[in-house]
Write a protein that holds these residues in place. Sequence first.
Motif, short mmCIF file in Angstrom:
data_model
loop_
_atom_site.label_atom_id
_atom_site.label_comp_id
_atom_site.label_asym_id
_atom_site.label_seq_id
_atom_site.Cartn_x
_atom_site.Cartn_y
_atom_site.Cartn_z
N LEU A 128 0.84 -1.20 0.00
CA LEU A 128 0.00 0.00 0.00
C LEU A 128 0.87 1.25 0.00
CD1 LEU A 128 -2.93 -0.88 2.44
CD2 LEU A 128 -2.58 -1.49 0.04
N VAL A 129 0.39 2.30 -0.66
CA VAL A 129 1.16 3.52 -0.79
C VAL A 129 0.21 4.70 -0.89
CG1 VAL A 129 1.25 3.39 -3.33
CG2 VAL A 129 3.07 4.58 -2.07
N LEU A 130 0.64 5.84 -0.39
CA LEU A 130 -0.12 7.09 -0.50
C LEU A 130 0.29 7.80 -1.78
CD1 LEU A 130 0.26 8.34 3.20
CD2 LEU A 130 -1.48 6.80 2.25
N VAL A 131 -0.69 8.22 -2.59
CA VAL A 131 -0.37 8.82 -3.89
C VAL A 131 -0.87 10.25 -4.03
CG1 VAL A 131 -0.19 6.62 -5.10
CG2 VAL A 131 -2.42 7.76 -4.93
N ASP A 348 4.31 7.77 -2.91
CA ASP A 348 4.79 7.76 -4.29
C ASP A 348 4.02 8.84 -5.05
OD1 ASP A 348 5.49 7.36 -6.93
OD2 ASP A 348 5.05 5.22 -6.96
N LEU A 349 4.69 9.93 -5.37
CA LEU A 349 4.04 11.06 -6.03
C LEU A 349 4.13 11.00 -7.55
CD1 LEU A 349 5.02 14.09 -3.75
CD2 LEU A 349 2.90 12.78 -3.78
N THR A 350 4.63 9.89 -8.09
CA THR A 350 4.79 9.77 -9.54
C THR A 350 3.48 10.02 -10.28
OG1 THR A 350 6.53 8.13 -9.20
CG2 THR A 350 5.54 8.26 -11.41
N TYR A 351 2.41 9.41 -9.83
CA TYR A 351 1.12 9.50 -10.52
C TYR A 351 0.51 10.89 -10.33
CZ TYR A 351 2.02 4.53 -10.14
OH TYR A 351 2.62 3.29 -10.18
#
Length: 357
Positions: A128-131, A348-351
């Motif tokens: 799980l990751v915060l985006v 993960d700020l990629t998106y």
Amino acid sequence: MLRSMPTLVSGVVASALLGLLACSSPAPPTAPSAAPPSASSQASAPSAPAAPPSPQTVTAGIVARNAYFWPVWIAEAEGFFTQNGVQHEVVLTRSPAAGHQMLTNGGADVALSTPETAILAAVKGAPLVLVAGGQEDPAYSLIVGPDIHEVADLRKKPLAIAGLRDGVTLIMQRMLTSRGLREDDLEWIVVGGTTERYVAVKSGAAAGALVGQPLDFQGEAEGLRRLLSSSEVTREWQFINVATNREWARANSDRLVRWLRAYIQGARYLNDPANKERSIQILAEATNTEERFARQTYELYFEQRQGGGVVSPDARINFPGLRNVISLMAETGAFEDQPPPTPEQVVDLTYWERARQ
């Protein structure tokens, strides 16, 4: 460490909650053939608007229909999801933990809620990751029954929460211990999200609970009392986040970016004062509440707070705020024998970067 009465309120709250909740087109005909247009008319004719991308379904797990997810309700009402080729579906999870669990079993593609259970799951190895972010300051109200006049009156009284490790519970613990109560004075009853907590107080099953907008304004109008505001202890915070499953995100990056783009558009729309009246209308309709309570919510978020800071205008994650969230989790023993993560390890700020362009 948190203590809990091993209680799930069901009968009174469930019956009261039921009462509260009661409150493609055909193709156009073929045009007759005509002479080809001249070169000059071709040059002056406006180009046809680009067709929207083919719709793809994204299922969002959302705790409840309240103001904390206002950008989502705006993106739905103003057609931002449709414009970005997203068939948006909402599943009400009733708690952050339930939403994050759905990310692991495929029941939801994104989950919007407080970040604590997603962080704990990630620390234990879940993908799980915060985006993205959303609301930064919870702006919760400690709503209590009419017989409660001060914090001391809550000693050894049942306090409604969503879960023992839920972020709202940690905030409430800090609020009450900063006002003189000890941890062993706090008696928790697990009931669910802000709607269920409100109903628990309204029905008398709980003496107090943290309740969000617009239900806190409704509660005051119905005779409940507002004792404290969570803003006393959460002025630099990261409250609402968008979480997803890393594996799903990698396999569906375009779909996730489309959804995030619509979500960001909703946040920008909400933060534009020109859209005040429409935003109030959308909140009232989305939460099935009176317009006056939706208006009070807007005024609290955007007019009473100096410098704003309640809802991020572009749904970014507030990293200093997230560090404070993680620090509170560590302070209350949430990580047990494991070291707390850095914000960078769970984000993960990629998106988001692709979506905001």
